[in-house]
Design an enzyme around this catalytic site. Structure first.
Site, short mmCIF file in Angstrom:
data_model
loop_
_atom_site.label_atom_id
_atom_site.label_comp_id
_atom_site.label_asym_id
_atom_site.label_seq_id
_atom_site.Cartn_x
_atom_site.Cartn_y
_atom_site.Cartn_z
N ARG A 28 0.84 -1.20 0.00
CA ARG A 28 0.00 0.00 0.00
C ARG A 28 0.87 1.25 0.00
O ARG A 28 0.92 2.01 0.95
CB ARG A 28 -0.95 -0.05 1.17
CG ARG A 28 -2.05 -1.03 0.83
CD ARG A 28 -3.04 -1.18 1.90
NE ARG A 28 -4.36 -1.42 1.32
CZ ARG A 28 -5.44 -1.64 2.05
NH1 ARG A 28 -5.39 -1.61 3.34
NH2 ARG A 28 -6.59 -1.85 1.45
N SER A 69 -8.26 -2.74 -1.83
CA SER A 69 -9.09 -1.53 -1.71
C SER A 69 -10.23 -1.55 -2.72
O SER A 69 -11.36 -1.16 -2.41
CB SER A 69 -8.24 -0.27 -1.94
OG SER A 69 -7.42 -0.06 -0.83
N GLN A 118 -1.14 2.48 -5.73
CA GLN A 118 -2.57 2.68 -5.40
C GLN A 118 -3.50 2.17 -6.50
O GLN A 118 -4.54 1.59 -6.21
CB GLN A 118 -2.85 4.16 -5.12
CG GLN A 118 -2.60 4.49 -3.66
CD GLN A 118 -2.89 5.93 -3.30
OE1 GLN A 118 -3.29 6.71 -4.17
NE2 GLN A 118 -2.69 6.27 -2.06
N TYR A 166 -2.29 1.70 9.91
CA TYR A 166 -3.19 0.58 10.23
C TYR A 166 -3.55 0.55 11.71
O TYR A 166 -2.89 1.17 12.53
CB TYR A 166 -2.53 -0.75 9.84
CG TYR A 166 -2.48 -0.95 8.36
CD1 TYR A 166 -3.62 -1.30 7.65
CD2 TYR A 166 -1.30 -0.76 7.65
CE1 TYR A 166 -3.59 -1.46 6.28
CE2 TYR A 166 -1.25 -0.92 6.28
CZ TYR A 166 -2.40 -1.27 5.60
OH TYR A 166 -2.35 -1.43 4.24
N ASP A 212 -4.19 -1.61 -6.21
CA ASP A 212 -4.57 -2.11 -4.89
C ASP A 212 -5.92 -2.85 -4.94
O ASP A 212 -6.98 -2.29 -4.73
CB ASP A 212 -4.63 -0.92 -3.93
CG ASP A 212 -4.90 -1.35 -2.50
OD1 ASP A 212 -5.18 -2.54 -2.27
OD2 ASP A 212 -4.85 -0.48 -1.62
P1 NAI Z 1 -8.79 -2.97 7.19
O1 NAI Z 1 -9.66 -3.58 6.17
O2 NAI Z 1 -7.51 -3.61 7.59
O3 NAI Z 1 -9.63 -2.73 8.55
C1 NAI Z 1 -10.86 -2.03 8.52
C2 NAI Z 1 -10.93 -0.99 9.61
O4 NAI Z 1 -11.15 -1.63 10.87
C3 NAI Z 1 -9.69 -0.12 9.81
O5 NAI Z 1 -10.04 1.23 9.65
C4 NAI Z 1 -9.26 -0.43 11.23
O6 NAI Z 1 -8.70 0.69 11.88
C5 NAI Z 1 -10.58 -0.83 11.87
N1 NAI Z 1 -10.47 -1.55 13.14
C6 NAI Z 1 -9.58 -2.49 13.52
N2 NAI Z 1 -9.81 -2.89 14.77
C7 NAI Z 1 -10.90 -2.21 15.22
C8 NAI Z 1 -11.65 -2.19 16.42
N3 NAI Z 1 -11.30 -2.94 17.45
N4 NAI Z 1 -12.70 -1.36 16.51
C9 NAI Z 1 -13.06 -0.58 15.47
N5 NAI Z 1 -12.40 -0.55 14.31
C10 NAI Z 1 -11.33 -1.35 14.17
O7 NAI Z 1 -8.51 -1.46 6.82
P2 NAI Z 1 -8.28 -0.81 5.39
O8 NAI Z 1 -9.56 -0.49 4.75
O9 NAI Z 1 -7.31 -1.63 4.68
O10 NAI Z 1 -7.63 0.60 5.83
C11 NAI Z 1 -6.67 0.67 6.87
C12 NAI Z 1 -5.68 1.81 6.62
O11 NAI Z 1 -4.97 1.62 5.40
C13 NAI Z 1 -6.31 3.19 6.54
O12 NAI Z 1 -5.46 4.08 7.20
C14 NAI Z 1 -6.31 3.49 5.07
O13 NAI Z 1 -6.28 4.87 4.80
C15 NAI Z 1 -5.02 2.83 4.65
N6 NAI Z 1 -5.01 2.52 3.23
C16 NAI Z 1 -3.93 2.90 2.48
C17 NAI Z 1 -3.90 2.65 1.13
C18 NAI Z 1 -2.73 3.08 0.33
O14 NAI Z 1 -1.87 3.76 0.83
N7 NAI Z 1 -2.63 2.69 -0.91
C19 NAI Z 1 -4.99 1.95 0.46
C20 NAI Z 1 -6.07 1.56 1.35
C21 NAI Z 1 -6.06 1.84 2.69
#
Ligand code: NAI
Length: 385
Positions: free
Chosen positions: A128, A139, A133, A236, A136
Site C-alpha cells: 500500500r 481496496s 494505489q 493501520y 490495490d
Molecule cells: P482494514 O480492512 O484492515 O480494517 C478495517 C478498519 O477496521 C480499519 O479502519 C481499522 O482501523 C478498523 N479496526 C480495527 N480494529 C478495530 C476495532 N477494534 N474497533 C473498530 N475498528 C477497528 O482497513 P483498510 O480499509 O485496509 O484501511 C486501513 C488503513 O490503510 C487506513 O489508514 C487506510 O487509509 C489505509 N489505506 C492505504 C492505502 C494506500 O496507501 N494505498 C490503500 C487503502 C487503505
C-alpha cells in the site's frame, strides 16, 4: 506476448479477471489478449464485447492456459483449491500467473505452482504505497463490498432508510452503525447516507474520525490516551489493550441496541478479526434488525456470524456472506481489470512491449511468490521439517 484469461471455476464466482474496456490499450501495444468463451458472461460481458474490443475469444480452455505468457485470474490455485487443480497440468515453465491466491492460507498451492515452473504474483500482496494505489485490489474489492453490505442489509430490513413525511404520517429514518471505518467502512457510510439513514461509525484509528465526519456521519469511540496513539506508522489499526477493549465493548453495547443495522468491517493486519459485537449485544437489538459482518472470512466481528450464511437469532439477521464484492461482479471485474492493467505495465518493457520483470522493483519483491521452480517470497517459504 499473449495474455490469457480463463473462465473462473470457483463455485459461485461471477467475476472475470479482464474486461473488454481494458483490452484495446494492450492490443495497441501488440499484445494478444486471448479469453475463454463465456468467461465474462456472469459479470455481464459477452464474447462479442471482447471480440469487438480486439480480443481473441476461444472455446478451448487448455489452449487459453497453455498458450498464455501471462495468465490473469480472479482466483489463483490457492484461492480455488479444488476446481483449480484441473488447470495445473497446462501451466508451465516461464509462464507468469497474476492472481489473488491466498498464499497465507494455502502454502501448498504456492509450492505446486512453483513445481510447474511458473512465476506467480499474488495480487493481494500489492504493497500500500502511493505508486501502487492503482493496483490495490484489496481496496477495490473493499470499496465494492462496503457499498453492497448496505444494500444487503437494506433488502432484509423491514423498514425504509430515509425519513418519509407523507400525508399518512411520518416514517423515521433507519439507524446504521458502521464498525471499522477503513476502505469498506467508509464506503458503507457513504452508501447508507445516500439512502437517507442516520449513520454513526467507530474505529480505533484517530485519523478515521475526520473521514467519518466528512461523510456526514457521527463518530463514536472511546477517545482516551491509548486511542490517540493507536495508529501504526503505516496507518493501520493496532490490537488494543484489554482495558480499552472493555471500554469499547461497553460503548458498543449501549449504542448497538438502538440501531436498525450494524455493519462490521474491523480488521487488524495479520491477526484474526476482533470480536466486537457479542451474542448479548445482538440479542439486545429489535427484531427485524440486520447485522452484516464483512470480516466473517477472518473469523468475524459478530458472535454468531457464519461464513456464507444468513444466521437468525430472535428475528435478528446476521449476514455472513463471503465474497461480497463478487455479488457486484461487473463493477468488481472492471476495477480488478484496471488493477491488473496497472500492474502488468510495470512488468513490460516500455519499448519492446515484451515481459521484462525487474526483480529489484519493490512491487515485484512484495508480490512474487515463485520463480524458476522455487518458492522465493521470504514469508511463504514452506517450513522445513
Ligand atoms: P482494514 O480492512 O484492515 O480494517 C478495517 C478498519 O477496521 C480499519 O479502519 C481499522 O482501523 C478498523 N479496526 C480495527 N480494529 C478495530 C476495532 N477494534 N474497533 C473498530 N475498528 C477497528 O482497513 P483498510 O480499509 O485496509 O484501511 C486501513 C488503513 O490503510 C487506513 O489508514 C487506510 O487509509 C489505509 N489505506 C492505504 C492505502 C494506500 O496507501 N494505498 C490503500 C487503502 C487503505
Amino acid at each position: 506476448m499473449i495474455i490469457g484469461v480463463p473462465k473462473e471455476t470457483y463455485p459461485g464466482e461471477r467475476r472475470v479477471a479482464f474486461v473488454p474496456s481494458s483490452v484495446p490499450p494492450l492490443i495497441k501495444s501488440g499484445i494478444i489478449v486471448r479469453i475463454e468463451a463465456k468467461a465474462g458472461l456472469a459479470a455481464g460481458f459477452t464474447g462479442d464485447a471482447y471480440a469487438d474490443a480486439g480480443a481473441e475469444v476461444i472455446d478451448d480452455r487448455e489452449q487459453v492456459i497453455r498458450s498464455a505468457d501471462v495468465l490473469l485470474q480472479v482466483r489463483g490455485l490457492g484461492a480455488n483449491p479444488h476446481a483449480g487443480v484441473a488447470d495445473l497440468q497446462w501451466m508451465h515453465d516461464g509462464q507468469v500467473i497474476i492472481a489473488p491466491c491466498d498464499p497465507l492460507g494455502n502454502v501448498e498451492a504456492v509450492r505446486q505452482l512453483a513445481e510447474r515452473g511458473v512465476t506467480l504474483f499474488a495480487m493481494e500482496l500489492i504493497p500500500r504505497i502511493t505508486r501502487a494505489q492503482s493496483m490495490d485490489v484489496l481496496s477495490s474489492m473493499a470499496t465494492i463490498a462496503g457499498y453492497k453490505a448496505v444494500l444487503l442489509a437494506a433488502d432484509r430490513l423491514p423498514k425504509m432508510f430515509p425519513l418519509m413525511m407523507t400525508a399518512a404520517g411520518t416514517l423515521t429514518p433507519a439507524k446504521v452503525f458502521v464498525i471499522g471505518a477503513g476502505v469498506a467502512g467508509l464506503q458503507a457510510i457513504a452508501t447508507a447516507r445516500r439512502l437517507g439513514a442516520v449513520v454513526t461509525a467507530t474505529d480505533v484509528r484517530p485519523a478515521a474520525k475526520e473521514q467519518v465526519a466528512s461523510l456526514g456521519a457521527k463518530f463514536l469511540a472511546v477517545e482516551d490516551e491509548e486511542f490517540k496513539a493507536a495508529e501504526t506508522a503505516g496507518g493501520y489499526a493496532k490490537e488494543m489493550s484489554k482495558e480499552y477493549q472493555a471500554k469499547q465493548a461497553a460503548l458498543t453495547a449501549e449504542h448497538v441496541k438502538k440501531q436498525d443495522i450494524v455493519i462490521t468491517t474491523a480488521l487488524i493486519p495479520g491477526r484474526p478479526a476482533p470480536k466486537l459485537v457479542s451474542a448479548e449485544m445482538v440479542k439486545s437489538m429489535k427484531p427485524g434488525s440486520v447485522l452484516v459482518d464483512l470480516a466473517v472470512e477472518r473469523g468475524g466481528n459478530v458472535e454468531g456470524a457464519r461464513a456464507g450464511e444468513v444466521a437468525e437469532v430472535d428475528g435478528i439477521k446476521i449476514v455472513g456472506y463471503t465474497n461480497v464484492a463478487g455479488r457486484v461482479a461487473q463493477s468488481a471485474s472492471s476495477l480488478y481489470a484496471r488493477n491488473l492493467f496497472s500492474f502488468i505495465e510495470t512488468l513490460v518493457d516500455k519499448t519492446t512491449k515484451a515481459l521484462a520483470v525487474n526483480w529489484d522493483d519493490d512491487l515485484v519483491k512484495a508480490t512474487a511468490l515463485t520463480k524458476d521452480g522455487a518458492v522465493i517470497h521470504p514469508n511463504f517459504q514452506p517450513k522445513s521439517s
